[in-house]
Design an enzyme around this catalytic site. Structure first.
Site, mmCIF file in Angstrom:
data_model
loop_
_atom_site.group_PDB
_atom_site.id
_atom_site.type_symbol
_atom_site.label_atom_id
_atom_site.label_comp_id
_atom_site.label_asym_id
_atom_site.label_seq_id
_atom_site.Cartn_x
_atom_site.Cartn_y
_atom_site.Cartn_z
ATOM 1 N N LEU A 180 0.867 -1.187 0.000
ATOM 2 C CA LEU A 180 0.000 0.000 0.000
ATOM 3 C C LEU A 180 0.896 1.226 0.000
ATOM 4 O O LEU A 180 1.551 1.525 0.997
ATOM 5 C CB LEU A 180 -0.924 0.005 1.223
ATOM 6 C CG LEU A 180 -2.102 -0.959 1.131
ATOM 7 C CD1 LEU A 180 -1.768 -2.291 1.740
ATOM 8 C CD2 LEU A 180 -3.330 -0.362 1.792
ATOM 9 N N LYS A 262 -8.570 3.794 6.512
ATOM 10 C CA LYS A 262 -7.586 2.707 6.389
ATOM 11 C C LYS A 262 -8.276 1.376 6.132
ATOM 12 O O LYS A 262 -7.827 0.585 5.313
ATOM 13 C CB LYS A 262 -6.757 2.576 7.670
ATOM 14 C CG LYS A 262 -5.712 3.640 7.855
ATOM 15 C CD LYS A 262 -4.490 3.430 6.996
ATOM 16 C CE LYS A 262 -3.901 4.772 6.599
ATOM 17 N NZ LYS A 262 -3.633 5.616 7.768
ATOM 18 N N GLY A 284 3.376 0.735 5.665
ATOM 19 C CA GLY A 284 4.527 1.437 6.220
ATOM 20 C C GLY A 284 4.355 1.855 7.667
ATOM 21 O O GLY A 284 5.064 2.736 8.149
ATOM 22 N N GLN A 293 -1.478 4.844 14.673
ATOM 23 C CA GLN A 293 -0.664 3.627 14.640
ATOM 24 C C GLN A 293 -0.430 3.049 16.037
ATOM 25 O O GLN A 293 0.668 2.629 16.391
ATOM 26 C CB GLN A 293 0.650 3.894 13.886
ATOM 27 C CG GLN A 293 0.354 4.245 12.435
ATOM 28 C CD GLN A 293 1.541 4.712 11.629
ATOM 29 O OE1 GLN A 293 2.684 4.600 12.055
ATOM 30 N NE2 GLN A 293 1.287 5.226 10.446
ATOM 31 N N CYS A 453 1.015 27.171 -0.842
ATOM 32 C CA CYS A 453 1.192 26.534 0.461
ATOM 33 C C CYS A 453 2.688 26.394 0.689
ATOM 34 O O CYS A 453 3.491 26.848 -0.112
ATOM 35 C CB CYS A 453 0.502 25.173 0.504
ATOM 36 S SG CYS A 453 1.172 24.008 -0.679
#
Ligand code: ATP
Ligand code: MG
Length: 497
Positions: A180, A262, A284, A293, A453
């Site tokens: 992913l 997710k 990751g 996480q 930005c």
């Protein structure tokens, strides 16, 4: 010192030598195949000898650039000279080729003898060592230069360098995975670590940011595929997640977006894995790196996967990951990619309960995800050309970027308010990136907008969305620093800036 030999000695990772003979032969064959592909454009010959590989090529410098990116090699040595396997010839060769290299430095001579009884290795070391004494000074414990002699039955190779290979196992010995890939540092590094263990990797990317985001991620996939995947041909699967995210925004509380998103990505990835033949998903995540996480959230996310989810970075800290990203060449590419998951202003839940998440998910329309999955687009990362910085040429027509602020344009500063207060373009309105996607729908459509930005990528993504919604909107190329320079000297050619 001029190179007289076209030979490079390649040493396989020690792990390969520990395998059973059949496995070892299999691994070596795959390594040879990968080397041949890696050196496709470099005329060469490859042979095996006593567990090592011997590479001969007239284009040594080019080969030496490619070899550190072939998994399964522990070290390699460009041979400086090949001489007769006789004491006198060796001593003479060492004197001729290494006198300059040891001048004013310390050195040691090491000789390895392969299956020949003619001369003793110790004697060679002593006499060749003596031949350099004067210009250099012997130091057997910590020499500046180690002169190495590899004595074969029919010749002797002289060299000194031992360059480091990528290590790991030959790519392709260990099944197929689906990585992913988000555009962030972590997933690209995770892909690299999996490939280093020999697995063939494909990539799946859930596109939240339009063509600009996709071009940036494609550039990362291309770097991994082009530089590191020799011997395999990774695919990039792109799932358009825009409608999925709209549904999420409209129907799920903000603190659950990250986790639900997710879970939706994992579901899409599983569907792609079924198609690509992947036996595991790779992500990751590093434990505790960000609030999504946590162990509890990983558990909630994993619950939707039936394939194993491999997380090679789970025990890494951020510094280790970014150092590795620099070494593998993904750092500069990932640095420009904005964080799309952060588009919610609410902090994500630190501790999620699967039951609560499932209840929230029930408000989503499963057909929307299914449509996105059905429309998955499969690309060959090596075949896409996104221009020099990975985002050119995608926004056709007017283009996404401007290099100066046009007269009369409405300038939108996409930074957070604190940063806006520190500096902004004179007259710019402040609309932080995370609110802007919702806000612009109500703006007057007859104006010309220029967004900027910090780094220039967030604003590009939003400008693209605005264009698609019918606005005349573009992003200032290069972000804040370049814009500041333009304010300081408005007439300077920005391309020179
Ligand atoms: P990364 O640096 O790889 O983006 P991260 O630390 O920012 O990781 P998250 O954004 O929480 O972490 O994502 C965790 C993992 O989920 C990523 O490493 C990646 O494997 C996967 N992922 C996140 N966003 C996407 C996406 N848009 N498409 C595909 N995979 C994604
Ligand atoms: Mg990320």
């Amino acid at each position: 010192m001029t190179a007289e030999s076209d030979l490079i000695i390649l040493r396989q990772a020690p792990e390969i030598h520990l395998k059973a003979p059949g496995t070892r032969r299999h691994f070596t064959r795959i390594l040879q195949r990968n080397l041949r592909r890696a050196l496709e454009d470099v005329p060469h010959r490859l042979a095996t000898a006593q567990g090592r590989l011997l590479l001969r090529t007239a284009e040594r410098e080019r080969a030496l650039e490619i070899l550190p990116r072939v998994f399964g090699l522990s070290t390699f040595s460009p041979v400086v000279a090949e001489v007769e396997p006789e004491l006198e010839a060796i001593v003479d060769g060492v004197r001729r080729h290494f006198t300059e290299a040891v001048r004013g430095r310390t050195y040691a001579v090491r000789c390895k003898r392969q299956g020949t009884k003619r001369v003793s290795a110790t004697r060679i070391e002593r006499e060749a060592g003596a031949a350099l004494n004067g210009p250099g000074k012997v130091n057997l414990d910590a020499p500046d230069v180690t002169v190495r002699i590899d004595l074969q039955e029919d010749r002797a190779w002289l060299f000194s360098e031992r360059r480091r290979g990528a290590g790991g196992l030959p790519l392709g010995v260990q099944g197929r995975t689906l990585v992913l890939l988000s555009g962030g540092f972590d997933s690209a590094v995770a892909a690299w670590y999996m490939m280093r263990r020999g697995t063939t990797a494909d990539f799946v990317f859930c596109n939240l940011g339009g063509a600009t985001h996709e071009a940036m991620v494609a550039a990362i996939a291309r770097r991994l595929a082009g530089d590191w995947a020799h011997g395999t041909r990774p695919r990039l699967y792109v799932v358009n997640f825009e409608a999925v995210v709209e549904d999420l925004r409209a129907n799920v509380p903000g603190d659950m977006w990250q986790i639900v998103l997710k879970r939706l990505m994992y579901r899409a990835a599983e569907a792609v894995a079924a198609r690509s033949g992947a036996e595991a998903l790779v992500t990751g995540e590093a434990l505790s790196q960000v609030s999504s996480q946590t162990l509890s959230n990983l558990q909630t996310i994993d619950a939707v996967a039936t394939l194993p989810v491999l997380r090679p970075l789970i025990g890494f800290d951020k510094q280790e990951i970014t150092d590795r990203a620099r070494a593998i060449g993904t750092f500069e590419l990932c640095e420009r990619v904005p964080e799309f998951c952060a588009l919610s202003e609410q902090p994500p839940l630190v501790e999620s309960r699967t039951s609560r998440i499932e209840r929230a998910e029930a408000a989503l329309d499963p057909a929307i995800l299914q449509q996105a999955i059905d429309a998955v687009c499969e690309r060959d990362p090596l075949a896409v050309d996104d221009g020099p910085d990975g985002v050119e040429g995608e926004g056709e027509g007017e283009g996404i970027f401007v290099d100066r602020i046009p007269e009369g344009a409405t300038v939108i500063d996409c930074q957070p308010p604190e940063a806006y207060r520190r500096w902004h373009w004179p007259g710019a309105e402040n609309h932080p990136a995370d609110t802007l996607l919702q806000a612009f729908a109500d703006w007057p459509a007859d104006r010309e907008y220029v967004l900027y930005c910090q780094r220039g990528s967030n604003s590009a993504v939003i400008a693209e969305r605005m264009q698609r919604a019918g606005f005349r909107a573009r992003a200032f190329r290069g972000g804040l620093n370049r814009l500041k320079r333009q304010e300081a000297s408005p007439l300077a050619d920005p391309a020179q800036g």
